[in-house]
Design a protein around this motif. Structure first.
Motif, PDB file in Angstrom:
ATOM      1  N   SER A  45       0.730  -1.177  -0.034  1.00 49.50           N
ATOM      2  CA  SER A  45      -0.161  -0.157  -0.265  1.00 49.50           C
ATOM      3  C   SER A  45       1.341   1.367   0.100  1.00 49.50           C
ATOM      4  O   SER A  45       0.663   2.571  -0.828  1.00 49.50           O
ATOM      5  N   GLN A  46       1.800   1.224   0.793  1.00 51.92           N
ATOM      6  CA  GLN A  46       2.818   2.443   0.526  1.00 51.92           C
ATOM      7  C   GLN A  46       3.076   2.356  -1.188  1.00 51.92           C
ATOM      8  O   GLN A  46       3.832   3.880  -1.372  1.00 51.92           O
ATOM      9  N   SER A  69       0.304   4.304  -2.313  1.00 50.77           N
ATOM     10  CA  SER A  69       0.113   6.618  -1.784  1.00 50.77           C
ATOM     11  C   SER A  69       1.472   6.868  -2.443  1.00 50.77           C
ATOM     12  O   SER A  69       1.333   7.905  -2.733  1.00 50.77           O
ATOM     13  N   SER A  84       6.070  10.570   7.098  1.00 54.23           N
ATOM     14  CA  SER A  84       4.422  10.127   6.801  1.00 54.23           C
ATOM     15  C   SER A  84       3.874  10.482   7.293  1.00 54.23           C
ATOM     16  O   SER A  84       4.055  10.956   8.618  1.00 54.23           O
ATOM     17  N   ASP A 139       3.430  11.709   2.935  1.00 53.39           N
ATOM     18  CA  ASP A 139       2.492  11.168   2.708  1.00 53.39           C
ATOM     19  C   ASP A 139       1.061  10.263   3.084  1.00 53.39           C
ATOM     20  O   ASP A 139       1.001   9.726   4.690  1.00 53.39           O
ATOM     21  N   ASN A 176      -1.978   9.359   3.487  1.00 55.24           N
ATOM     22  CA  ASN A 176      -2.741   8.885   3.187  1.00 55.24           C
ATOM     23  C   ASN A 176      -3.358   7.275   4.732  1.00 55.24           C
ATOM     24  O   ASN A 176      -4.649   6.590   3.912  1.00 55.24           O
ATOM     25  N   ASN A 203      -1.745  14.364   0.271  1.00 55.69           N
ATOM     26  CA  ASN A 203      -3.221  13.256   0.349  1.00 55.69           C
ATOM     27  C   ASN A 203      -3.456  12.181  -0.851  1.00 55.69           C
ATOM     28  O   ASN A 203      -3.390  12.713  -1.577  1.00 55.69           O
ATOM     29  N   THR A 204      -3.117  11.265  -0.440  1.00 54.55           N
ATOM     30  CA  THR A 204      -3.298   9.561  -0.882  1.00 54.55           C
ATOM     31  C   THR A 204      -4.176   8.886  -0.632  1.00 54.55           C
ATOM     32  O   THR A 204      -4.733   8.759   0.068  1.00 54.55           O
ATOM     33  N   SER A 205      -4.155   7.764  -1.298  1.00 53.48           N
ATOM     34  CA  SER A 205      -5.130   6.510  -1.166  1.00 53.48           C
ATOM     35  C   SER A 205      -3.765   5.132  -1.428  1.00 53.48           C
ATOM     36  O   SER A 205      -2.952   5.025  -2.122  1.00 53.48           O
ATOM     37  N   PRO A 206      -4.330   4.879  -0.260  1.00 48.56           N
ATOM     38  CA  PRO A 206      -3.703   3.455   0.457  1.00 48.56           C
ATOM     39  C   PRO A 206      -3.905   2.609  -0.875  1.00 48.56           C
ATOM     40  O   PRO A 206      -2.905   1.383  -0.694  1.00 48.56           O
ATOM     41  N   GLN A 236      -4.258   3.172  -4.134  1.00 47.11           N
ATOM     42  CA  GLN A 236      -3.797   4.472  -5.835  1.00 47.11           C
ATOM     43  C   GLN A 236      -3.131   2.867  -6.739  1.00 47.11           C
ATOM     44  O   GLN A 236      -2.421   2.682  -6.730  1.00 47.11           O
TER      45      GLN A 236
END
Lengths: 333, 308
Positions: free
Chosen positions: B33-34, B37, B174, B203, B205, B262-265, B267
């Motif tokens: 997931s990292q 994001s 993070s 990040d 996330n 702002n991210t999505s884990p 994406q």
């Protein structure tokens, strides 16, 4: 009467740092309490105020050292390792950064009680790889420790005496070399920091009763001058250590380790805080209460020799009288 | 750095996801997931923004050479993959050392490290450790204990400013690190001392080891909190390359720059949504599960199944 030097560290740092532009003075809101207020005022370019935020100060200092600066961190000894221990390990000790941790008011030299008394600092610091540990025992050592610390390739923790400090020695701080204070044949006494002055108080009354004390003063605790200790310990009737620290993990423990490793079968008495916290009170009161003073040393020697020496407390008041009413006393904690 | 046939930043981001995915499949687990994001932020930084010199360490990572000490001249840090310590070049501090696999993949994608460097990942005696150590490729300091990277970077930046270095100090963080008090101590100090050569990319996330940050210890209005500490703060879509480009170029004199990306884990790998909120480290409970994920995510990433 012994000479008493007023604020030796403040003068020494101001003589030391300005000619060394890569030395930085960092402070965590205890600037005058660590005697660097004058330096701050006269050399603001070499001074960095980081506030009551020791965790950030530790890592920040690691970053400064990466770039070739040599930060000297000034705060009370206790605040250099208890709260920011993880930062001390990861940002300074592991990468072997040249950060100098100047710890003021070590052990029971502060009336600040549990929160202010660094009583297990040496035990903690001894357990950290790459760490060098120095402890000053008089004004001369306070005046000359800066160059010694600054020459070390890696982090250094220094127990610094402040305020009115007696001058016991006429030669400068010598790295990793035990000082021989006296050379008697019966008992080896090993002391460090403010305990050395205490042991010196007991010297004359003991000599008067025909007891030969071999007295070593330790100002480098890690590494340690093993050879001098070993040759002094051989043939003695007993060994006593006296330290301004818990007897677990400090000077007493390291002497015990060396004696055992070398197979020197001699009785050892470790004097210091006997696995206890202390509380807030004056230094003379605490040294008496917790058995860190000259009379505790006499009792230990009596025990080792199996005889009563009949030394009255009044005989142990030499060397210097504590300046109970000194101006330094009321300084901010 | 001279790169012929320069890649597009989109390609670098896709390459980071692909490499982390392939490694996770082949090793039955990873920090997947990292990669989702972080891919765009790291791609923009490495491909466009950071001013780094040629690597000084070999394409194939060296074995671990012992811990730093006065008696070990062989000890090295992973900073060499970011190039030499010259006054004009930037430094890049990776604060969440758990992103190591993503950083290694980015270094490979950028040609800073060899294609086979991940063969040494998490192998005994290797410097390519699972949690990045300071000898691991791309790691410049010890940051596995979180929230120390920003403070070290700030000391480094203060020192570089004092020396007159033109290179900046970039920090990748993070959002979980904003739960640590040290982060706020550091923001206060940076602001007070006007440390304006630090550029922080966070990040955001909203994930941490226990799950969604909202269920563990929510940070509330993070942009407002960071602003109130005196940092120039940009809260942007961390997958929008133009937004990232603009934000990295928006520093103000006298203040640190903090970009909240702002991210999505998940994406780029929507299949991972099924794992929410347990996304910190993705592993497989069964062979079937592994196979299902392999097929689904390979399709999402446009990978041929035979290549896995």
């Amino acid at each position: 009467m012994v000479e008493i030097v007023n604020r030796p560290y403040g003068k020494a740092f101001e003589a030391f740092a300005p000619s060394r532009p890569d030395v930085l003075c960092l402070s965590a809101d205890l600037t005058s309490s660590c005697e660097v207020d004058g330096f701050r005022d006269r050399h603001p370019d070499q001074f960095l105020s980081l506030g009551m935020a020791e965790q950030n100060m530790m890592s920040f200092a690691g970053g400064l050292a990466m770039q070739g600066f040599r930060p000297f961190l000034h705060t009370f000894a206790v605040f250099l390792y208890r709260r920011p221990y993880d930062q001390l390990i990861n940002s300074i000790a592991y990468p072997n950064r040249k950060v100098r941790l100047m710890g003021f008011l070590p052990g029971i030299t502060t009336p600040g009680g549990i929160t202010h008394q660094a009583i297990e600092d040496i035990a903690v610091m001894r357990a950290i790889p790459n760490m060098t540990i120095l402890e000053t025992g008089d004004a001369t050592e306070v005046e000359t420790v800066l160059e010694v610390a600054d020459a070390i390739d890696g982090p250094v923790y220094v127990r610094v005496l402040r305020g009115e400090v007696p001058r016991l020695f006429s030669t400068p701080f010598a790295f990793n070399k035990l000082r021989t204070v006296s050379e008697g044949n019966d008992v080896l006494v090993v002391t460090s920091g403010v305990s050395t002055e205490e042991a010196m108080r007991a010297a004359k009354p003991l000599q008067d009763r025909g007891i030969g004390i071999y007295h070593l003063h330790a100002s480098t605790l890690k590494p340690f001058d093993r050879d001098t200790l070993v040759s002094a310990a051989r043939g003695k009737k007993g060994v006593v250590t006296l330290e301004n620290h818990t007897i677990n993990g400090g000077l007493g423990s390291l002497v015990a380790e060396i004696l055992a490793e070398e197979g020197i079968g001699v009785k050892l008495r470790r004097l210091g805080l006997d696995d206890t916290f202390a509380h807030g009170a004056s230094k003379p009161y605490l040294m008496k209460k917790y058995g860190l003073d000259a009379s505790a040393l006499v009792v230990a020697i009596e025990d080792l020799l199996g005889r009563c020496l009949d030394i009255a407390d009044t005989e142990l008041e030499g060397v210097r009288l504590d300046t109970v009413h000194s101006a330094q006393k009321a300084e901010a904690l | 750095m001279t790169i012929t046939n320069r890649q597009s930043t989109e390609d670098v981001a896709a390459g980071i996801r692909r490499r982390v995915f392939l490694h996770t499949m082949r090793n039955n687990g990873g920090y997947l997931s990292q990669a989702c994001s972080a891919a765009e932020t790291l791609a923009v930084l490495y491909n466009e923004v950071l001013n780094l010199g040629e690597p000084t360490l070999p394409k194939m990572p060296l074995p671990f050479a012992g811990v730093p000490s006065a008696s070990n001249p062989d000890a090295f840090t992973g900073a060499g993959y970011h190039g030499p310590f010259s006054p004009e070049y930037d430094r890049f501090i990776i604060s969440p050392a758990h992103y190591a696999l993503v950083i290694y993949s980015a270094l490979i994608q950028m040609g800073r490290m060899g294609e086979d460097a991940l063969d040494y990942f998490n192998k005994d005696g290797s410097s390519v450790e699972m949690i990045g150590a300071e000898h691991s490729p791309g790691m410049e300091v010890t940051t596995g204990s979180l929230a120390q990277g920003l403070s070290m970077a700030s000391g480094l930046a203060w020192a570089r400013k004092r020396r007159g270095d033109t290179g900046k100090v970039w920090v990748y963080m993070s959002d979980g690190e904003f739960q640590e008090g040290q982060t706020w101590e550091c923001l206060a100090a940076m602001s007070f001392h006007g440390i304006d050569n630090v550029r922080v990319v966070v990040d955001v996330n909203r994930q941490q080891c226990d799950g969604a940050m909202s269920s563990v210890l929510d940070l509330g209005d993070l942009p407002a909190r960071v602003v109130s500490f005196g940092a120039t703060t940009r809260s942007i879509d961390g997958h929008d390359l133009d937004a990232l480009r603009n934000a990295t170029n928006s520093a103000e004199p006298g203040r640190p720059l903090v970009i909240l990306a702002n991210t999505s884990p998940f994406q780029g790998m929507p299949f991972l949504q099924r794992r929410f909120p347990r996304l910190h480290y993705v592993r497989f409970k069964s062979k079937d599960e592994r196979e299902e994920m392999k097929v689904a995510i390979a399709e999402e990433l446009g990978l041929e199944l035979e290549s896995i």
